[in-house]
Design a protein around this motif. Structure first.
Motif, PDB file in Angstrom:
ATOM      1  N   ALA A  87      30.383  29.835  76.833  1.00  0.00           N
ATOM      2  CA  ALA A  87      29.282  30.467  76.108  1.00  0.00           C
ATOM      3  C   ALA A  87      29.827  31.671  75.353  1.00  0.00           C
ATOM      4  O   ALA A  87      30.368  32.591  75.961  1.00  0.00           O
ATOM      5  N   GLY A  88      29.706  31.651  74.039  1.00  0.00           N
ATOM      6  CA  GLY A  88      30.265  32.725  73.219  1.00  0.00           C
ATOM      7  C   GLY A  88      31.703  32.458  72.842  1.00  0.00           C
ATOM      8  O   GLY A  88      32.566  33.316  72.988  1.00  0.00           O
ATOM      9  N   ALA A  89      31.956  31.267  72.313  1.00  0.00           N
ATOM     10  CA  ALA A  89      33.339  30.834  72.074  1.00  0.00           C
ATOM     11  C   ALA A  89      33.951  31.404  70.809  1.00  0.00           C
ATOM     12  O   ALA A  89      35.155  31.223  70.582  1.00  0.00           O
ATOM     13  N   THR A  90      33.172  32.079  69.976  1.00  0.00           N
ATOM     14  CA  THR A  90      33.732  32.561  68.709  1.00  0.00           C
ATOM     15  C   THR A  90      34.011  34.061  68.697  1.00  0.00           C
ATOM     16  O   THR A  90      34.321  34.625  67.652  1.00  0.00           O
ATOM     17  N   GLY A  91      33.903  34.723  69.842  1.00  0.00           N
ATOM     18  CA  GLY A  91      34.435  36.078  69.962  1.00  0.00           C
ATOM     19  C   GLY A  91      35.918  35.987  70.304  1.00  0.00           C
ATOM     20  O   GLY A  91      36.462  34.902  70.541  1.00  0.00           O
ATOM     21  N   TYR A  92      36.576  37.126  70.360  1.00  0.00           N
ATOM     22  CA  TYR A  92      38.010  37.111  70.653  1.00  0.00           C
ATOM     23  C   TYR A  92      38.295  36.545  72.039  1.00  0.00           C
ATOM     24  O   TYR A  92      39.202  35.735  72.225  1.00  0.00           O
ATOM     25  N   THR A  93      37.515  36.956  73.053  1.00  0.00           N
ATOM     26  CA  THR A  93      37.778  36.457  74.404  1.00  0.00           C
ATOM     27  C   THR A  93      37.419  34.980  74.516  1.00  0.00           C
ATOM     28  O   THR A  93      38.109  34.220  75.197  1.00  0.00           O
ATOM     29  N   GLY A  94      36.335  34.560  73.855  1.00  0.00           N
ATOM     30  CA  GLY A  94      35.960  33.152  73.892  1.00  0.00           C
ATOM     31  C   GLY A  94      37.024  32.271  73.276  1.00  0.00           C
ATOM     32  O   GLY A  94      37.379  31.213  73.820  1.00  0.00           O
ATOM     33  N   PHE A  95      37.556  32.690  72.141  1.00  0.00           N
ATOM     34  CA  PHE A  95      38.581  31.874  71.498  1.00  0.00           C
ATOM     35  C   PHE A  95      39.870  31.862  72.311  1.00  0.00           C
ATOM     36  O   PHE A  95      40.560  30.837  72.380  1.00  0.00           O
ATOM     37  N   GLU A  96      40.217  32.988  72.955  1.00  0.00           N
ATOM     38  CA  GLU A  96      41.382  32.981  73.846  1.00  0.00           C
ATOM     39  C   GLU A  96      41.195  31.975  74.975  1.00  0.00           C
ATOM     40  O   GLU A  96      42.139  31.288  75.370  1.00  0.00           O
ATOM     41  N   LEU A  97      39.978  31.879  75.491  1.00  0.00           N
ATOM     42  CA  LEU A  97      39.705  30.879  76.526  1.00  0.00           C
ATOM     43  C   LEU A  97      39.928  29.470  76.002  1.00  0.00           C
ATOM     44  O   LEU A  97      40.510  28.628  76.689  1.00  0.00           O
ATOM     45  N   VAL A  98      39.448  29.200  74.800  1.00  0.00           N
ATOM     46  CA  VAL A  98      39.677  27.883  74.208  1.00  0.00           C
ATOM     47  C   VAL A  98      41.170  27.595  74.121  1.00  0.00           C
ATOM     48  O   VAL A  98      41.633  26.511  74.498  1.00  0.00           O
ATOM     49  N   ARG A  99      41.943  28.542  73.638  1.00  0.00           N
ATOM     50  CA  ARG A  99      43.388  28.360  73.493  1.00  0.00           C
ATOM     51  C   ARG A  99      44.053  28.060  74.837  1.00  0.00           C
ATOM     52  O   ARG A  99      44.904  27.165  74.939  1.00  0.00           O
ATOM     53  N   ILE A 100      43.671  28.815  75.879  1.00  0.00           N
ATOM     54  CA  ILE A 100      44.282  28.608  77.197  1.00  0.00           C
ATOM     55  C   ILE A 100      43.852  27.277  77.795  1.00  0.00           C
ATOM     56  O   ILE A 100      44.681  26.496  78.296  1.00  0.00           O
ATOM     57  N   LEU A 101      42.551  27.003  77.756  1.00  0.00           N
ATOM     58  CA  LEU A 101      42.035  25.819  78.435  1.00  0.00           C
ATOM     59  C   LEU A 101      42.414  24.530  77.720  1.00  0.00           C
ATOM     60  O   LEU A 101      42.445  23.460  78.346  1.00  0.00           O
ATOM     61  N   ARG A 102      42.720  24.599  76.448  1.00  0.00           N
ATOM     62  CA  ARG A 102      43.202  23.418  75.724  1.00  0.00           C
ATOM     63  C   ARG A 102      44.533  22.924  76.280  1.00  0.00           C
ATOM     64  O   ARG A 102      44.856  21.752  76.177  1.00  0.00           O
ATOM     65  N   ARG A 103      45.319  23.837  76.857  1.00  0.00           N
ATOM     66  CA  ARG A 103      46.606  23.420  77.419  1.00  0.00           C
ATOM     67  C   ARG A 103      46.560  23.267  78.936  1.00  0.00           C
ATOM     68  O   ARG A 103      47.588  23.013  79.566  1.00  0.00           O
ATOM     69  N   HIS A 104      45.379  23.471  79.526  1.00  0.00           N
ATOM     70  CA  HIS A 104      45.259  23.382  80.985  1.00  0.00           C
ATOM     71  C   HIS A 104      45.188  21.921  81.401  1.00  0.00           C
ATOM     72  O   HIS A 104      44.303  21.178  80.952  1.00  0.00           O
ATOM     73  N   PRO A 105      46.096  21.476  82.265  1.00  0.00           N
ATOM     74  CA  PRO A 105      46.154  20.045  82.604  1.00  0.00           C
ATOM     75  C   PRO A 105      44.985  19.537  83.439  1.00  0.00           C
ATOM     76  O   PRO A 105      44.801  18.322  83.554  1.00  0.00           O
ATOM     77  N   GLU A 106      44.186  20.450  84.031  1.00  0.00           N
ATOM     78  CA  GLU A 106      43.097  20.039  84.907  1.00  0.00           C
ATOM     79  C   GLU A 106      41.717  20.323  84.312  1.00  0.00           C
ATOM     80  O   GLU A 106      40.728  20.276  85.046  1.00  0.00           O
ATOM     81  N   VAL A 107      41.647  20.610  83.011  1.00  0.00           N
ATOM     82  CA  VAL A 107      40.383  21.027  82.394  1.00  0.00           C
ATOM     83  C   VAL A 107      39.974  20.083  81.272  1.00  0.00           C
ATOM     84  O   VAL A 107      40.802  19.635  80.479  1.00  0.00           O
ATOM     85  N   GLN A 108      38.687  19.811  81.226  1.00  0.00           N
ATOM     86  CA  GLN A 108      38.075  19.123  80.097  1.00  0.00           C
ATOM     87  C   GLN A 108      37.006  20.038  79.506  1.00  0.00           C
ATOM     88  O   GLN A 108      36.072  20.443  80.201  1.00  0.00           O
ATOM     89  N   LEU A 109      37.148  20.405  78.235  1.00  0.00           N
ATOM     90  CA  LEU A 109      36.152  21.242  77.576  1.00  0.00           C
ATOM     91  C   LEU A 109      34.953  20.382  77.193  1.00  0.00           C
ATOM     92  O   LEU A 109      35.075  19.468  76.374  1.00  0.00           O
ATOM     93  N   ALA A 110      33.804  20.687  77.779  1.00  0.00           N
ATOM     94  CA  ALA A 110      32.605  19.876  77.541  1.00  0.00           C
ATOM     95  C   ALA A 110      31.801  20.385  76.354  1.00  0.00           C
ATOM     96  O   ALA A 110      31.287  19.600  75.564  1.00  0.00           O
ATOM     97  N   TRP A 111      31.646  21.705  76.241  1.00  0.00           N
ATOM     98  CA  TRP A 111      30.906  22.265  75.113  1.00  0.00           C
ATOM     99  C   TRP A 111      31.229  23.730  74.900  1.00  0.00           C
ATOM    100  O   TRP A 111      31.704  24.423  75.804  1.00  0.00           O
ATOM    101  N   LEU A 112      30.972  24.185  73.676  1.00  0.00           N
ATOM    102  CA  LEU A 112      31.144  25.575  73.271  1.00  0.00           C
ATOM    103  C   LEU A 112      29.860  26.041  72.613  1.00  0.00           C
ATOM    104  O   LEU A 112      29.180  25.266  71.939  1.00  0.00           O
ATOM    105  N   THR A 113      29.532  27.324  72.798  1.00  0.00           N
ATOM    106  CA  THR A 113      28.363  27.857  72.109  1.00  0.00           C
ATOM    107  C   THR A 113      28.758  29.032  71.222  1.00  0.00           C
ATOM    108  O   THR A 113      29.765  29.694  71.440  1.00  0.00           O
ATOM    109  N   SER A 114      27.911  29.267  70.221  1.00  0.00           N
ATOM    110  CA  SER A 114      28.042  30.438  69.355  1.00  0.00           C
ATOM    111  C   SER A 114      26.698  30.698  68.712  1.00  0.00           C
ATOM    112  O   SER A 114      26.125  29.805  68.094  1.00  0.00           O
ATOM    113  N   GLU A 115      26.183  31.903  68.879  1.00  0.00           N
ATOM    114  CA  GLU A 115      24.907  32.236  68.249  1.00  0.00           C
ATOM    115  C   GLU A 115      25.069  32.465  66.753  1.00  0.00           C
ATOM    116  O   GLU A 115      24.250  32.027  65.949  1.00  0.00           O
TER     117      GLU A 115
END
Length: 341
Positions: free
Chosen positions: A7-35
């Motif tokens: 939730a809140g994927a287009t702030g700096y911390t949200g986008f950093e999470l996307v970057r990290i979790l994209r390379r995480h071998p045990e994670v599937q990104l289901a959805w992202l939000t941005s107001e």
């Protein structure tokens, strides 16, 4: 696989999470939000190859919580508490990167954040997300209050002293943060012309809202050896993109050799994967940690029982998104270093 919503994927911390979790071998990104960018695509907000749809927060919380095991909430302070309550009510774990669940007392929260706490019943069960201090509690938690960036640098630097009863009187925390610490929203002080080739303190002394978080956690660490202390906190804005450097000045109540101090910190952090304990009289710098989830700590004993501790972190990683992923790894029993540097 751990199914994740952000939730809140287009702030700096949200986008950093996307970057990290994209390379995480045990994670599937289901959805992202941005107001601010709802209905758009992540690749239209950041220069990246990921074309994820950006949902409105309300839609994700109302219709898609059954698709996730955990939600990372990168929302503004005061905006997070209602969303966290919905996530928890749905039986989904929450890792909240705002300040909404970091303080135990709702009245203290209202005093410092100028907003009533509408989910005070969740404060008692929220676990402060510093694995180096609360690893077992993090592993069993359903709600993590991810620490603030400044507090992470200060608390990790001072916790061994607090546990040993060596924090007394005034403790001075002189901290500097890169401009990304102010978030992606527009404000005059973070404009290029204001910040570039400049260096400015703000909210100095006992004004900054991270202060009660620091004192609450350090007091908790000192319970076995209680002593009265007060943090004087002076944050500064550095003209760099990211990174925090904190310099702490502590008047020790007794004389300790450099080797004894180093031993105290080695006992606390010797087996911690993300604590880089430097050699005696070596100082931490931004380059020790920027781009990593590490906290570098240097000890510089001075004359007259004065100890200077230097501490550096990346404010977007160990100070936010990297630490949030470290907490998730602990919650699912994974190696803490998974997907993290």
């Amino acid at each position: 696989m751990i199914r994740v919503g952000i939730a809140g994927a287009t702030g700096y911390t949200g986008f950093e999470l996307v970057r990290i979790l994209r390379r995480h071998p045990e994670v599937q990104l289901a959805w992202l939000t941005s107001e601010s960018n709802a209905g758009g695509r992540l690749s239209s907000v950041f220069p990246c190859p990921w074309d994820d749809e950006l949902l409105p927060l309300e839609q994700a919380l109302r219709q898609r919580l059954d698709e996730v095991d955990v939600v990372f909430l990168c929302l503004p302070h005061a905006a997070s508490m209602e969303a966290v309550a919905q996530v928890i009510a749905a039986g989904v774990k929450a890792i909240d990167l705002s300040a909404d669940f970091r303080l135990r007392d709702a009245a203290v929260y209202q005093r410092w954040y100028a907003h009533p706490h509408t989910q005070a019943q969740l404060l008692a069960e929220a676990v402060y997300g510093l694995p180096e201090m609360y690893r077992d509690a993090v592993a069993a938690a359903r709600l993590i209050a991810n620490p603030g960036c400044y507090p992470t640098s200060v608390i990790l630097a001072l916790a061994p002293l607090a546990r040993a009863g060596l924090l007394r009187g005034r403790v001075i925390a002189d901290s500097k943060s890169g401009v990304s610490g102010a978030g992606r929203g527009l404000r005059l002080s973070s404009h290029f012309v204001e910040a570039n080739e400049n260096f400015s303190p703000y909210s100095i002394g006992r004004q900054h809202r991270h202060l009660p978080e620091m004192e609450e956690q350090l007091t908790a660490q000192a319970r076995s050896a209680p002593a009265a202390f007060q943090v004087i906190f002076s944050p500064h804005l550095l003209p760099v993109n990211r990174g925090i450097l904190s310099t702490l000045y502590v008047e020790l109540p007794k004389k300790l050799s450099g080797d004894a101090l180093l031993s105290l910190y080695r006992d606390a952090y010797g087996h911690e994967p993300f604590i880089h304990l430097l050699g005696l009289n070596q100082v931490a710098t931004l380059r020790h940690t920027v781009g990593s989830n590490r906290c570098a700590i240097g000890l510089s004993p001075q004359a007259d029982n004065l100890l200077i501790v230097t501490s550096s972190i990346d404010n977007l990683l160990k100070g936010a998104s990297g630490q949030a992923v470290q907490n998730m790894n602990v919650m699912w029993g994974l190696p803490e270093t998974t997907a993290l540097l």
